[in-house]
Motif scaffolding. Structure first.
Motif: not given
Length: 406
Positions: A215-233
Motif C-alpha cells: 500500500g505504500s507509494t514512492h516516486e522519482r522525478v528522473y529529468w529536470d531541464p536546466a534553464f541556465g546559460r551554458a558556459a561552453e556556449r
C-alpha cells in the motif's frame, strides 16, 4: 496513438476486470486496430492499439514477459527502440516481437526503475511485477503522452484519458476550484497534477511512481531541464546557434520517421510545418510519396480563411502528395460537439474544430503525421515572449503574467 487503462487494488481484493474493460472500450478511437485485457490478483491492465510499429499480433498488448515476471501496457513511440533492442540482446534478452512495446518491458527487466533514463521518445507506461506485486507508472520527460489517475484508499485506477476513468465508475466529478482558477486565468491550462475534476489527477511529466503491494507509494522525478546559460556556449555566434538549431530539428524529425506505416505532415504553409516538410524531404521521405495535408475555410470579413498559396508552394517545391481540405462555413458547427468529446480535458482554441475535421480526413490516408505544433512555445513565437527579452530576470514573471494571464 494508443490507449491504456488499469486498476491496482490496495484493499486485498481482486481487480475489477469489467471496470478496466469499460475504461479501455472508451478509447477505441485511440486504438482501433486491436485490444487486450490482462489480470492477476489485485492488478488488471487494458489496452487499445493503433498499429504503427510491428504490425503483427506479436506486439499486441498487454505485453506479457513470463520469463521476467512482468506485464506491461504502453502508449507512445520509442524512437531509439532498435538501438535499445540490440543493446538488450547483447545482454542476453530474447525477443518475441519486433516492436518498441516489448523493448520497454525488457528495458525495465534490465534496468529496473532506471529504465526511463534509456528511453528516447514519448510514452506513458504501466508495468506490473508478478513476484513483488508492485505496479510502476511512468511518463515521458515533457508529458506528451497523458496518464490520468483516480486514487482512493482501496484502489488506484489509471488511463490515457479522463473520460476513460469516468467509465470505470466511482469518480468524484465535482469541479476542482483551484484547477478552475488555473483554467480561467492561464489560457485554459490546468497544470499537473490537477485536472478540472476533483477526483482525477495527472501523473506529472518525467515521473516514475511506484505502488507497492503493502500500500505504500514512492516516486522519482528522473529529468529536470536546466534553464541556465551554458558556459561552453557563451562565445557562440549567431551562425553557431543557427547550426545547432538546425541540427536539433533535423534529429527530431529523423527520430519521428520511425514507423512501419507511412508518415505524413500537417502542412499549414507556415514556417514551422514547412520546415518539417523540408527536413523530411532532406531525409529522402519525399521520394517515397510524402503525404501533406492542409485545411482552409471561407473568407470572412475580408480576411482569407486559408493559407493554400503557401502550402501549395511548399508541396510543389518538395513534390509531396498534397491534399487540400476545404471546409465551408456551414460545416463548422455540426462537428463542434464531437470535437469537444475528443478532448481529455476542456481547452480553448479557435482551431479545435479545424483540427478535428483535419484529423478526420487525414485518418483516411495515414496513421501518423508530423506537424509544427509546439514551435512557438520553444522558439518564442507568441506575442507574450518578446517582451521578456528586454527585462531583467527579476521582472520576468511580472512581465510574463501581464502579457499572458487572462
Amino acid at each position: 496513438m494508443c490507449g491504456l487503462a488499469g486498476e491496482f487494488r490496495r484493499d486485498g481484493s481482486r481487480a475489477d476486470v469489467s471496470a478496466v474493460e469499460r475504461m479501455a472500450a472508451t478509447m477505441s478511437d485511440r486504438g482501433p486496430d486491436d485490444s487486450g485485457v490482462w489480470s492477476q490478483g489485485p492488478t488488471a491492465l487494458g489496452h487499445r492499439r493503433l498499429k504503427i510499429i510491428d504490425l503483427s499480433a506479436a506486439s499486441g498488448q498487454p505485453i506479457v514477459d513470463a520469463a521476467a515476471g512482468l506485464t506491461g501496457v504502453f502508449n507512445g513511440c520509442i524512437y531509439n527502440y532498435r538501438e535499445l533492442r540490440a543493446e538488450l540482446q547483447a545482454k542476453g534478452h530474447r525477443f518475441f516481437s519486433s516492436g518498441d512495446s516489448e523493448v520497454v518491458v525488457k528495458a525495465y527487466a534490465e534496468w529496473g526503475l532506471d529504465f526511463v533514463d534509456h528511453l528516447i521518445g514519448m510514452f506513458a507506461v504501466a508495468i506490473s511485477e508478478r513476484d513483488t506485486g508492485r505496479l510502476v507508472l511512468a511518463r515521458d520527460r515533457l508529458g506528451i503522452k497523458p496518464l490520468y489517475l483516480a486514487e482512493s484508499p482501496g484502489v488506484v485506477r489509471f488511463a490515457s484519458t479522463l473520460p476513460a476513468l469516468l467509465a470505470g465508475g466511482g469518480i468524484d466529478t465535482t469541479i476542482d476550484r483551484v484547477a478552475l482558477a488555473h483554467y480561467l486565468s492561464f489560457h485554459s491550462i490546468v497544470p499537473p497534477p490537477r485536472t478540472i475534476l476533483a477526483g482525477v489527477t495527472k501523473l506529472p511529466p518525467a515521473t516514475v511512481r511506484v505502488y507497492e503491494a503493502d500500500g505504500s507509494t514512492h516516486e522519482r522525478v528522473y529529468w529536470d531541464p536546466a534553464f541556465g546559460r551554458a558556459a561552453e556556449r557563451a562565445g557562440w555566434s549567431e551562425r553557431d546557434w543557427q547550426d545547432a538549431l538546425l541540427d536539433s530539428l533535423t534529429t527530431a524529425v529523423r527520430r519521428r520517421m520511425v514507423a512501419d506505416v507511412p508518415v505524413g505532415v500537417l502542412l499549414s504553409g507556415g514556417l514551422d510545418s514547412s520546415l518539417v516538410v523540408a527536413l523530411l524531404a532532406g531525409e529522402g521521405q519525399a521520394r517515397s510519396g510524402l503525404a501533406t495535408f492542409s485545411i482552409g475555410f471561407d473568407a470572412v470579413g475580408g480576411r482569407e480563411g486559408d493559407e493554400f498559396v503557401y502550402s501549395d508552394l511548399v508541396a510543389k517545391t518538395f513534390g509531396t502528395d498534397h491534399h487540400q481540405i476545404r471546409v465551408p462555413t456551414g460545416d463548422l458547427l455540426p462537428p463542434l460537439e464531437a470535437a469537444v468529446s475528443a478532448m481529455s480535458e476542456p481547452m480553448v482554441s479557435h482551431d479545435c474544430v479545424a483540427f478535428w475535421l483535419l484529423s478526420q480526413e487525414v485518418a483516411k490516408h495515414v496513421k501518423v503525421v508530423q506537424s509544427g505544433q509546439g514551435a512557438d512555445e520553444i522558439l518564442g513565437g507568441y506575442h507574450w515572449y518578446p517582451p521578456l527579452a528586454g527585462v531583467d530576470r527579476e521582472q520576468a514573471l511580472e512581465t510574463y503574467a501581464k502579457a499572458f494571464f487572462d
